[in-house]
Design a protein around this motif. Sequence first.
Motif, mmCIF file in Angstrom:
data_model
loop_
_atom_site.group_PDB
_atom_site.id
_atom_site.type_symbol
_atom_site.label_atom_id
_atom_site.label_comp_id
_atom_site.label_asym_id
_atom_site.label_seq_id
_atom_site.Cartn_x
_atom_site.Cartn_y
_atom_site.Cartn_z
ATOM 1 N N LYS A 155 73.988 -16.702 59.660
ATOM 2 C CA LYS A 155 74.141 -15.301 59.256
ATOM 3 C C LYS A 155 73.221 -14.384 60.062
ATOM 4 N N ASP A 156 72.076 -14.907 60.497
ATOM 5 C CA ASP A 156 71.079 -14.117 61.213
ATOM 6 C C ASP A 156 71.535 -13.923 62.664
ATOM 7 N N GLN A 157 72.076 -12.744 62.991
ATOM 8 C CA GLN A 157 72.620 -12.489 64.327
ATOM 9 C C GLN A 157 71.532 -12.474 65.399
ATOM 10 N N LYS A 158 70.345 -11.976 65.054
ATOM 11 C CA LYS A 158 69.245 -11.955 66.016
ATOM 12 C C LYS A 158 68.851 -13.381 66.393
ATOM 13 N N ALA A 159 68.774 -14.258 65.370
ATOM 14 C CA ALA A 159 68.458 -15.665 65.634
ATOM 15 C C ALA A 159 69.562 -16.310 66.474
ATOM 16 N N LYS A 160 70.786 -15.941 66.187
ATOM 17 C CA LYS A 160 71.925 -16.497 66.916
ATOM 18 C C LYS A 160 71.844 -16.142 68.406
ATOM 19 N N GLY A 164 65.934 -19.317 63.246
ATOM 20 C CA GLY A 164 67.056 -19.714 62.406
ATOM 21 C C GLY A 164 66.663 -20.526 61.198
ATOM 22 N N GLY A 165 65.360 -20.767 60.999
ATOM 23 C CA GLY A 165 64.917 -21.670 59.937
ATOM 24 C C GLY A 165 64.967 -21.102 58.541
ATOM 25 N N ALA A 166 64.849 -19.782 58.408
ATOM 26 C CA ALA A 166 64.763 -19.172 57.070
ATOM 27 C C ALA A 166 65.991 -19.464 56.215
ATOM 28 N N GLU A 167 67.147 -19.661 56.848
ATOM 29 C CA GLU A 167 68.379 -19.901 56.087
ATOM 30 C C GLU A 167 68.446 -21.313 55.497
ATOM 31 N N PHE A 168 67.565 -22.199 55.927
ATOM 32 C CA PHE A 168 67.689 -23.605 55.529
ATOM 33 C C PHE A 168 66.506 -24.110 54.712
ATOM 34 N N GLU A 169 65.501 -23.270 54.472
ATOM 35 C CA GLU A 169 64.299 -23.744 53.801
ATOM 36 C C GLU A 169 64.101 -23.067 52.442
ATOM 37 N N PRO A 170 63.778 -23.867 51.415
ATOM 38 C CA PRO A 170 63.471 -23.274 50.103
ATOM 39 C C PRO A 170 62.092 -22.632 50.129
ATOM 40 N N LYS A 171 61.851 -21.687 49.219
ATOM 41 C CA LYS A 171 60.520 -21.100 49.104
ATOM 42 C C LYS A 171 59.753 -21.915 48.060
ATOM 43 N N GLU A 172 58.587 -22.430 48.432
ATOM 44 C CA GLU A 172 57.807 -23.303 47.549
ATOM 45 C C GLU A 172 56.443 -22.689 47.272
#
Length: 804
Positions: free
Chosen positions: A544-549, A603-611
């Motif tokens: 979803k993150d176009q800048k990361a893409k 691109g990592g923010a879309e795949f990691e939970p907040k802990e």
Amino acid sequence: MARVQKTNDVRSDGDLVRDFEHLLRTDGPLVGGKNSSLGELISALTAKGVAVPPGFATTSHAYWLYVDANGVREKMGALLAEWKAGRATLSETGHAVRNLFLRGHWPKEVESAIRKAYRELSAKSGVENLSVAVRSSATAEDLPDASFAGQQESYLNISGEDTLLFACRRCYASLFTDRAISYRQAKGFDHMSIALSIGVQRMVRSDVSGSGVMFSIDTESGFDKVVLINAAWGLGENIVQGTVNPDEYQVFKPLLGHANLVPIIDKKRGEKAMKMVYSREQHRSTRNVPTSKAERAAFVLNDQEILKLGRWACIIENHYKCPMDMEWAKDGITGELFIVQARPETVQSRRDAAAAFKTYKVMNKGRILTTGLSVGDAAVAGHLCLIESAKDIDKFIDGSILVTEATDPDWVPVMKRAAGIITDHGGRTSHAAIVSRELGVPAIVGTGNSTYLLHTGQEVTVSCAEGDNGFVYEGISTITTQTVDLAGLGEVKTKVMLNLANPASAYRWWRLPADGIGLARMEFVVTNAIQVHPMALVHYDSLKDQKAKEEISRLTAGYDHKPEYFVDKLSHGFAALCAAFYPKPAIIRMSDFKTNEYANLIGGAEFEPKEENPMLGFRGASRYYSPHYKEGFELECRAIKRLREEMGFTNAVVMIPFCRTIGEAKKVADVMAEYGLKRGENGLELYVMCEIPSNVILAEEFTEHFDGFSIGSNDLTQLTLGVDRDSGELADLFNEQDEAVKWMIARVIAVARRKGCKIGICGQAPSNHPEFAKFLVEAGINSISVSPDSFVAVKKHVVASERA
């Protein structure tokens, strides 16, 4: 007997011209170092598959005939005497001596011999007026203590007898360029006793392909198990002159004999902004043109060509019995590769290999101003002096740090007076790099922007002490040095290994008598060489993150399949670490990012939970079998499989971090086997980090699933004492030598020894507290892994402990 006869095989037109095939390296006094070496290559190594273009050389006799026929000897001696006496400038003297040669006429017998040899070479090649390269070869060239890098001229794409004779006359004159006179004077060579031979060699059509330089040794560290290859499009002069940033390839020599392996340690794509090609202009044989976008994006050589050159480098080195500096070219018409020059390497091979070496450390660093390729392993701080053109070199301030676009031999007098050197262009085999090494001056080449960003008088620190990459820091940093004496360290039973993460600095430590790498951290390679979250590569299309893409698209240019980028970069990164101490083990810890660290990757923010507490959260083994990361772990496994099975680094050992339970151990082993990494197959060993109390409590059970333990003292201390290791408030309580921590360590060592399982420590405790080694040795540990700067201190403590 046949070789001796070949040496004495004189052409029918006398001692004036010799075919390369009738020369050996012992003929240096007759035809100079370059030409005698070409003859040696053709006569001795053609049968072993090394291809060298044919040609011939004029002899020193021809040179002296030309000198005496034109009355040059006496006039030249008088001109040089005037200069030495201070009655004439170097520029005036050089110009006057060169004119003596350029205005001279050819002795009839010399001219006849050159014309005849050229016609015969053309006839052999089946081409009338064959295009040739005309190179100078001084009879004092390529000696063990002097490289004479670029001191005389070369002329490319020369065609026709009259044009050839004119180029030969210019070669003679180039023996007395200002830079050549200055260099010989500095080295103590007698100008009147050095003759010049001219090498005339069939041109390889690299103008429609590529060419480059290679060394059979790492040019910065002296690591002797790699071949370093530089490559650019077009004729090779641009690489030597440092006017382009070339591709760079590294090949691991010990594994080149295995036909089924591809031991290419590293491949870096250079900018290659221009290329030198043939010119159709009447008075110009070559010209530089911009490269296309496709050429800049592509590698000059494919893997098989890289391996072929690597094998040739080994054959040549073995024949000469010393590290070698070679030039190669690829014919774009036939696709053939050729070696066009070979000479002994003159810097690293002469370094004192006894056991002392100096290390540099830069502290209080300012912000990074620019980066490039490091030359040497030193650091220096001082004021900059920006010189844009060679005509302004008289403005250089002695002892300052030279900044310029690129150097050529005209810059040598200034380079000798510089504290450091920074250039916009050039690779490790450029003129700036070669001369800086010989002078022992730290240099950073190929920055791309130093003349734009930096200015005269600016205070900076130049650091070449941090691996392959050199850094220019703002301001004057603190630089400390340490001379390490390796000779008196002694032998020990307890293995002392290194904690390493940066592939770029791995070769720097190869001389340390380490027993391998006890911890190679995957996170460093991912963060610095890859930068992208592996799941963002697997699911690139749905990001979803176009800048990361966009950033991922830029980084993965040249890769048809995005995940291949991760596998390729990771396998090459670990290859350098495995190579540094091959065949000793290199223990590679699979990824141990915390979720907040993973989220910071592109691109990592879309795949990691907040802990709330990532230190005790979704990390280590728990990720590898989870559907949230399993596809990413597959890329890690594919990289290790390629490293071991395709590249051949079977000394790579896999280590699993933060494995909480026996159940997790089984799940991880199953997933690894699914991805082609099965414990015991092809010698694969599987270790586990011992960093959780459960690893100690259930140590016997863990030995059933792993071949070894590696104690992570940081996490083990944190979890044993219940102290957050990152808490400033609790810093006084975080103590790896606390009795409770030592009890845990001693217990797991005892269990491992009883069960016949290897056990070492890779945590920070021995590096921070070398005396901690005494406790570890007494407890019976197999190995201690420390940071390189702690190696000597820890080794001494281990020696003392074992002797006690």
